[in-house]
Design a protein around this motif. Structure first.
Motif, short mmCIF file in Angstrom:
data_model
loop_
_atom_site.label_atom_id
_atom_site.label_comp_id
_atom_site.label_asym_id
_atom_site.label_seq_id
_atom_site.Cartn_x
_atom_site.Cartn_y
_atom_site.Cartn_z
N HIS A 398 -67.96 56.43 -22.16
CA HIS A 398 -67.38 56.63 -23.49
C HIS A 398 -67.91 55.55 -24.44
O HIS A 398 -68.29 54.47 -24.01
N ARG A 399 -67.87 55.87 -25.73
CA ARG A 399 -68.50 54.99 -26.71
C ARG A 399 -67.47 54.16 -27.47
O ARG A 399 -66.37 54.62 -27.78
N THR A 400 -67.88 52.94 -27.78
CA THR A 400 -67.11 52.04 -28.63
C THR A 400 -67.82 51.91 -29.97
O THR A 400 -69.04 51.68 -30.00
N VAL A 401 -67.08 52.05 -31.07
CA VAL A 401 -67.64 51.90 -32.42
C VAL A 401 -66.97 50.72 -33.08
O VAL A 401 -65.74 50.69 -33.22
N ILE A 402 -67.75 49.74 -33.50
CA ILE A 402 -67.25 48.53 -34.16
C ILE A 402 -67.87 48.48 -35.55
O ILE A 402 -69.09 48.50 -35.70
N GLY A 403 -67.03 48.44 -36.57
CA GLY A 403 -67.52 48.47 -37.95
C GLY A 403 -68.13 47.16 -38.39
O GLY A 403 -68.26 46.19 -37.62
N ASP A 405 -68.55 43.52 -40.23
CA ASP A 405 -67.75 42.32 -40.50
C ASP A 405 -66.52 42.19 -39.60
O ASP A 405 -65.52 41.57 -39.97
N VAL A 406 -66.60 42.76 -38.42
CA VAL A 406 -65.51 42.65 -37.45
C VAL A 406 -65.62 41.33 -36.71
O VAL A 406 -66.71 40.86 -36.39
N PRO A 417 -62.86 55.57 -25.21
CA PRO A 417 -63.40 55.59 -26.58
C PRO A 417 -62.45 54.89 -27.55
O PRO A 417 -61.23 55.09 -27.49
N ILE A 418 -63.04 54.09 -28.42
CA ILE A 418 -62.23 53.33 -29.37
C ILE A 418 -63.08 53.01 -30.60
O ILE A 418 -64.30 52.85 -30.49
N THR A 419 -62.41 52.91 -31.76
CA THR A 419 -63.08 52.54 -33.00
C THR A 419 -62.36 51.34 -33.61
O THR A 419 -61.12 51.33 -33.71
N VAL A 420 -63.15 50.34 -33.98
CA VAL A 420 -62.62 49.16 -34.66
C VAL A 420 -63.13 49.22 -36.10
O VAL A 420 -64.35 49.19 -36.33
N GLY A 421 -62.21 49.30 -37.05
CA GLY A 421 -62.60 49.51 -38.45
C GLY A 421 -63.26 48.29 -39.07
O GLY A 421 -63.18 47.16 -38.56
N ASP A 422 -63.93 48.51 -40.20
CA ASP A 422 -64.61 47.43 -40.93
C ASP A 422 -63.65 46.27 -41.20
O ASP A 422 -62.50 46.48 -41.63
N GLY A 423 -64.12 45.06 -41.00
CA GLY A 423 -63.36 43.88 -41.37
C GLY A 423 -62.19 43.58 -40.46
O GLY A 423 -61.42 42.65 -40.74
N ALA A 424 -62.01 44.33 -39.39
CA ALA A 424 -60.88 44.10 -38.50
C ALA A 424 -61.07 42.81 -37.70
O ALA A 424 -62.19 42.34 -37.49
N THR A 425 -59.93 42.24 -37.27
CA THR A 425 -59.96 41.09 -36.38
C THR A 425 -59.19 41.44 -35.12
O THR A 425 -58.08 41.99 -35.19
N ILE A 426 -59.79 41.11 -33.98
CA ILE A 426 -59.14 41.36 -32.69
C ILE A 426 -58.77 40.00 -32.10
O ILE A 426 -59.63 39.16 -31.85
N GLY A 427 -57.50 39.79 -31.89
CA GLY A 427 -57.04 38.51 -31.37
C GLY A 427 -57.54 38.24 -29.97
O GLY A 427 -57.66 39.15 -29.14
N GLY A 428 -57.85 36.98 -29.71
CA GLY A 428 -58.38 36.60 -28.41
C GLY A 428 -57.47 37.03 -27.27
O GLY A 428 -56.24 36.98 -27.38
N GLY A 429 -58.07 37.46 -26.17
CA GLY A 429 -57.31 37.87 -25.00
C GLY A 429 -56.70 39.25 -25.08
O GLY A 429 -55.93 39.64 -24.21
N THR A 431 -56.38 43.37 -24.93
CA THR A 431 -56.94 44.57 -24.31
C THR A 431 -56.49 45.74 -25.16
O THR A 431 -55.29 46.06 -25.22
N LEU A 432 -57.45 46.36 -25.85
CA LEU A 432 -57.13 47.45 -26.78
C LEU A 432 -57.55 48.79 -26.19
O LEU A 432 -58.68 48.95 -25.73
N SER A 433 -56.67 49.76 -26.23
CA SER A 433 -57.00 51.12 -25.81
C SER A 433 -56.80 52.12 -26.95
O SER A 433 -56.98 53.32 -26.77
N LYS A 434 -56.36 51.61 -28.13
CA LYS A 434 -56.20 52.44 -29.32
C LYS A 434 -57.04 51.86 -30.45
O LYS A 434 -57.36 50.68 -30.46
N ASN A 435 -57.36 52.70 -31.41
CA ASN A 435 -58.18 52.27 -32.53
C ASN A 435 -57.54 51.10 -33.27
O ASN A 435 -56.30 51.02 -33.41
N ALA A 436 -58.40 50.19 -33.77
CA ALA A 436 -57.94 49.04 -34.55
C ALA A 436 -58.25 49.31 -36.02
O ALA A 436 -59.41 49.54 -36.38
N PRO A 437 -57.24 49.28 -36.91
CA PRO A 437 -57.50 49.66 -38.30
C PRO A 437 -58.34 48.61 -39.05
O PRO A 437 -58.33 47.42 -38.73
#
Length: 462
Positions: A398-403, A405-406, A417-429, A431-437
């Protein structure tokens, strides 16, 4: 005039001490026989006949190509006996060029000169003078002068002490009028020290029949060196690699040490390319202007754009999909790029980072201890140390899409499969299984808990 080519590839190669047929041992990454066939492909031959014997099935499977014909020699009773097996597959007129499958580096120009010397009416031998002719058949001429007429070839084991002093040797390759060849090989006898049918006996037959015998000389010893042992193969490999290194340096490439350069395919370089020691290039590789390759890198099936730097100990293997590295990108040290890795301009891939089937936009960075598989990564992304794309569910990818400036913090798992939107920040540590706005901070980790007074277990006393 019609040209037939016969390649002798039936020998066992006892001294190789290998279960692999001798002609399938590799030089610069390709089987010995494949080198010969590459030269033959430029000669416009009417037919190409390969004589197989030991390991025939392996040899025939390895070099299958349109227009090739195979005949088998069993048992192996000498070079003349080998050609006897090929005779029924040849035309009635024209020229037959006889080459050896374990003499890989014959040049097309040398083969053409041999064919021209034959001209359909002479027996033309490919010769060379060697400082140590041990093991080769000696060319015997009338009189003492080098310009005397060729009257025969005497094999090393049958040569007298005086004949063994002759330095002009027969290389095992000849061009012969086909009609005459058929008649001569039919008359061969095996009354010699080996009890074999020597193809070289046709020289005396030609002299007897009034057919002129001429010898043309190879320009370089490397063209006529055969392989009969691992040490000879290693020696030829180094000679050939030095020749390839010289060609690259003549084109302007800076090699830190030409003795520590290995090319096992094709390498195209722009201007001002620098290659450090112990680098191996395989398949088809293109290096743009100003590319620098650090020490101990392996690069296979890749296009590396201008001003990119590949730091030491990087492994790039594009297999069939290929790998692309953008202009000004920095890769390594100790990085791994796998098939489908496509890095945009100014991308940074650092130590112990692996990229597979993923595209990274301009300026994206994954500097430490990370994995990007089946991902589309936007521009200016910062991908943290220890983070991975979990692209495989046990059955499917499955594919991961990272916008753009993430920022992905350290030790994150993005479960595709997951999408991380433009400019999003993912906190250290996390585990994401849903899209990050887009533009938001996403965190998915257990709350930190402090247990007062907790005691670490101690080892029991002995």
């Amino acid at each position: 005039m019609a040209l037939d080519v016969v390649i002798m590839a039936a020998g066992k190669g006892t001294r190789m001490k290998s279960s692999r047929p001798k002609v399938l041992h590799t030089l610069a990454g390709r089987p010995l026989l494949q080198h010969v066939l590459q030269t033959v492909a430029t000669l416009d031959a009417q037919r190409t006949v390969i004589i197989t014997g030991h390991g025939a099935e392996q040899v025939e499977a390895a070099v299958q190509a349109p227009g090739l014909q195979f005949v088998r020699q069993s048992p192996q009773l000498g070079t003349g006996h080998a050609v006897q097996q090929a005779v029924p597959a040849l035309g009635d007129d024209g020229i037959t060029l006889i080459l050896n499958g374990d003499v890989p580096l014959i040049e097309a120009s040398t083969a053409l000169a041999l064919i021209e010397a034959c001209a359909g009416r002479q027996l033309a031998l490919l010769a060379i003078e060697l400082p140590d002719p041990t093991g080769y058949g000696r060319i015997v001429r009338s009189g003492d002068a080098r310009g005397g007429h060729v009257v025969g070839i005497v094999e090393h084991k049958d040569a007298s002490p005086e004949q063994r002093k002759i330095r002009e040797v027969y290389t095992g390759m000849m061009a012969v009028p086909t009609r005459a060849l058929k008649g001569w090989v039919a008359r061969l006898r095996n009354n010699n020290a080996q009890g074999e049918y020597y193809l070289t006996d046709v020289v005396a037959m030609a002299v007897h029949d009034g057919v002129p015998v001429v010898a043309t000389h190879a320009r370089d010893e490397i063209e006529v060196l055969g392989v009969n042992s691992p040490s000879q193969l290693a020696d030829l490999e180094r000679r050939y690699q030095r020749k390839l290194a010289e060609q690259q340096m003549e084109a302007g490439v800076r090699l830190a040490d030409p003795a520590r350069f290995d090319l096992r395919g094709t390498l195209q370089c722009g201007q001002d390319v620098e290659i450090d020691v112990n680098c191996v290039f395989e398949g088809d590789v293109v290096l743009g202007d100003g590319v620098r390759i650090g020490a101990n890198c392996v690069v296979k099936n890749a296009v590396i754009s201008a001003a990119a730097v590949i730091h030491p100990y990087t492994h790039i293997d594009g297999e069939r999909q290929g790998v692309k590295v953008g202009e000004g990108a920095l890769v390594g040290p100790f990085a791994r790029l796998r098939p489908g890795a496509d890095l945009g301009p100014e991308v940074h891939i650092g130590n112990f980072v692996e990229v597979k089937n993923s595209t990274l936009g301009k300026g994206a960075k994954a500097n430490h201890l990370a994995y990007l598989g089946d991902a589309t990564v936007g521009e200016r992304v910062n991908y943290g140390a220890g983070s991975i794309t979990a692209n495989y569910d046990g059955a499917n990818k499955h594919r991961t899409v990272i916008g753009n400036d993430v920022h992905v913090g350290s030790n994150c798992v993005l479960v595709a499969p997951i999408t991380v939107g433009d400019g999003a920040t993912i906190g250290g540590g996390s585990t994401l299984s849903k899209n990050a706005p887009a533009g938001e901070l996403s965190v998915a980790r257990a709350r930190q808990t402090v247990i007062p007074g907790w005691q670490r277990p101690k080892k029991a006393a002995r």
